[in-house]
Design a protein around this motif. Structure first.
Motif, PDB file in Angstrom:
ATOM      1  N   LYS A  19       0.842  -1.204   0.000  1.00  0.00           N
ATOM      2  CA  LYS A  19       0.000   0.000   0.000  1.00  0.00           C
ATOM      3  C   LYS A  19       0.873   1.248   0.000  1.00  0.00           C
ATOM      4  O   LYS A  19       0.626   2.195  -0.757  1.00  0.00           O
ATOM      5  CB  LYS A  19      -0.907  -0.024   1.242  1.00  0.00           C
ATOM      6  CG  LYS A  19      -1.684   1.252   1.481  1.00  0.00           C
ATOM      7  CD  LYS A  19      -2.812   1.418   0.482  1.00  0.00           C
ATOM      8  CE  LYS A  19      -3.725   2.563   0.898  1.00  0.00           C
ATOM      9  NZ  LYS A  19      -3.621   3.716   0.054  1.00  0.00           N
ATOM     10  N   SER A  22       2.394   1.722  -3.391  1.00  0.00           N
ATOM     11  CA  SER A  22       1.379   2.196  -4.331  1.00  0.00           C
ATOM     12  C   SER A  22       1.110   3.690  -4.126  1.00  0.00           C
ATOM     13  O   SER A  22       1.022   4.453  -5.097  1.00  0.00           O
ATOM     14  CB  SER A  22       0.094   1.397  -4.153  1.00  0.00           C
ATOM     15  OG  SER A  22      -0.924   1.902  -4.969  1.00  0.00           O
ATOM     16  N   ASP A  23       0.985   4.115  -2.870  1.00  0.00           N
ATOM     17  CA  ASP A  23       0.770   5.535  -2.577  1.00  0.00           C
ATOM     18  C   ASP A  23       1.945   6.378  -3.060  1.00  0.00           C
ATOM     19  O   ASP A  23       1.751   7.452  -3.648  1.00  0.00           O
ATOM     20  CB  ASP A  23       0.552   5.751  -1.078  1.00  0.00           C
ATOM     21  CG  ASP A  23      -0.765   5.167  -0.582  1.00  0.00           C
ATOM     22  OD1 ASP A  23      -1.623   4.809  -1.420  1.00  0.00           O
ATOM     23  OD2 ASP A  23      -0.920   5.041   0.653  1.00  0.00           O
ATOM     24  N   ASN A  25       4.003   5.660  -5.445  1.00  0.00           N
ATOM     25  CA  ASN A  25       3.989   5.656  -6.907  1.00  0.00           C
ATOM     26  C   ASN A  25       3.013   6.699  -7.441  1.00  0.00           C
ATOM     27  O   ASN A  25       3.325   7.407  -8.408  1.00  0.00           O
ATOM     28  CB  ASN A  25       3.625   4.261  -7.425  1.00  0.00           C
ATOM     29  CG  ASN A  25       3.788   4.158  -8.920  1.00  0.00           C
ATOM     30  OD1 ASN A  25       4.805   4.573  -9.461  1.00  0.00           O
ATOM     31  ND2 ASN A  25       2.782   3.613  -9.589  1.00  0.00           N
ATOM     32  N   GLU A  26       1.853   6.829  -6.812  1.00  0.00           N
ATOM     33  CA  GLU A  26       0.889   7.847  -7.232  1.00  0.00           C
ATOM     34  C   GLU A  26       1.463   9.251  -7.056  1.00  0.00           C
ATOM     35  O   GLU A  26       1.292  10.114  -7.928  1.00  0.00           O
ATOM     36  CB  GLU A  26      -0.408   7.706  -6.436  1.00  0.00           C
ATOM     37  CG  GLU A  26      -1.225   6.494  -6.814  1.00  0.00           C
ATOM     38  CD  GLU A  26      -2.475   6.342  -5.966  1.00  0.00           C
ATOM     39  OE1 GLU A  26      -2.944   7.353  -5.379  1.00  0.00           O
ATOM     40  OE2 GLU A  26      -2.991   5.222  -5.887  1.00  0.00           O
ATOM     41  N   VAL A  27       2.132   9.483  -5.944  1.00  0.00           N
ATOM     42  CA  VAL A  27       2.744  10.786  -5.704  1.00  0.00           C
ATOM     43  C   VAL A  27       3.810  11.075  -6.755  1.00  0.00           C
ATOM     44  O   VAL A  27       3.887  12.178  -7.304  1.00  0.00           O
ATOM     45  CB  VAL A  27       3.347  10.856  -4.279  1.00  0.00           C
ATOM     46  CG1 VAL A  27       4.204  12.104  -4.109  1.00  0.00           C
ATOM     47  CG2 VAL A  27       2.245  10.816  -3.228  1.00  0.00           C
ATOM     48  N   GLN A  29       4.013   9.855  -9.791  1.00  0.00           N
ATOM     49  CA  GLN A  29       3.368  10.101 -11.077  1.00  0.00           C
ATOM     50  C   GLN A  29       2.786  11.513 -11.151  1.00  0.00           C
ATOM     51  O   GLN A  29       2.926  12.197 -12.168  1.00  0.00           O
ATOM     52  CB  GLN A  29       2.275   9.063 -11.334  1.00  0.00           C
ATOM     53  CG  GLN A  29       2.823   7.697 -11.662  1.00  0.00           C
ATOM     54  CD  GLN A  29       1.723   6.667 -11.858  1.00  0.00           C
ATOM     55  OE1 GLN A  29       0.568   6.884 -11.504  1.00  0.00           O
ATOM     56  NE2 GLN A  29       2.091   5.531 -12.424  1.00  0.00           N
ATOM     57  N   ARG A  30       2.131  11.961 -10.072  1.00  0.00           N
ATOM     58  CA  ARG A  30       1.593  13.332 -10.057  1.00  0.00           C
ATOM     59  C   ARG A  30       2.716  14.355 -10.150  1.00  0.00           C
ATOM     60  O   ARG A  30       2.608  15.344 -10.880  1.00  0.00           O
ATOM     61  CB  ARG A  30       0.770  13.567  -8.787  1.00  0.00           C
ATOM     62  CG  ARG A  30      -0.628  13.009  -8.835  1.00  0.00           C
ATOM     63  CD  ARG A  30      -1.511  13.581  -7.733  1.00  0.00           C
ATOM     64  NE  ARG A  30      -0.916  13.531  -6.413  1.00  0.00           N
ATOM     65  CZ  ARG A  30      -1.090  12.556  -5.523  1.00  0.00           C
ATOM     66  NH1 ARG A  30      -1.857  11.519  -5.828  1.00  0.00           N
ATOM     67  NH2 ARG A  30      -0.517  12.612  -4.338  1.00  0.00           N
TER      68      ARG A  30
END
Length: 71
Positions: A19, A22-23, A25-27, A29-30
């Motif tokens: 988790k 994944s979090d 990775n989102e940061v 990408q943004r």
């Protein structure tokens, strides 16, 4: 501690790490998208500043030419 309890503890840690990864990775990408946007904006601003500092020879105008018609 029994083997079952150890296994459950390890599985919980792995789930937390998945988790968290994944979090992150989102940061990332943004941030990458925002960085791309900011780089494009900077490039446009640099180009605009260059045109202002070094206008094409036919674009050089006098102050009289730049005044609005009602002056």
């Amino acid at each position: 501690m029994s083997d079952d309890a150890r296994l459950i503890g390890i599985e919980e840690k792995i789930a937390y790490m998945e988790k968290y990864t994944s979090d992150l990775n989102e940061v990332i990408q943004r941030n990458a998208m925002e960085l791309t946007t900011l780089r494009k904006l900077l490039e446009r601003l640099e180009h605009r500043m260059d045109r202002m500092e070094n206008p094409p020879t036919d674009a050089k105008r006098t102050l009289e030419e730049d005044r609005p018609p009602h002056w």
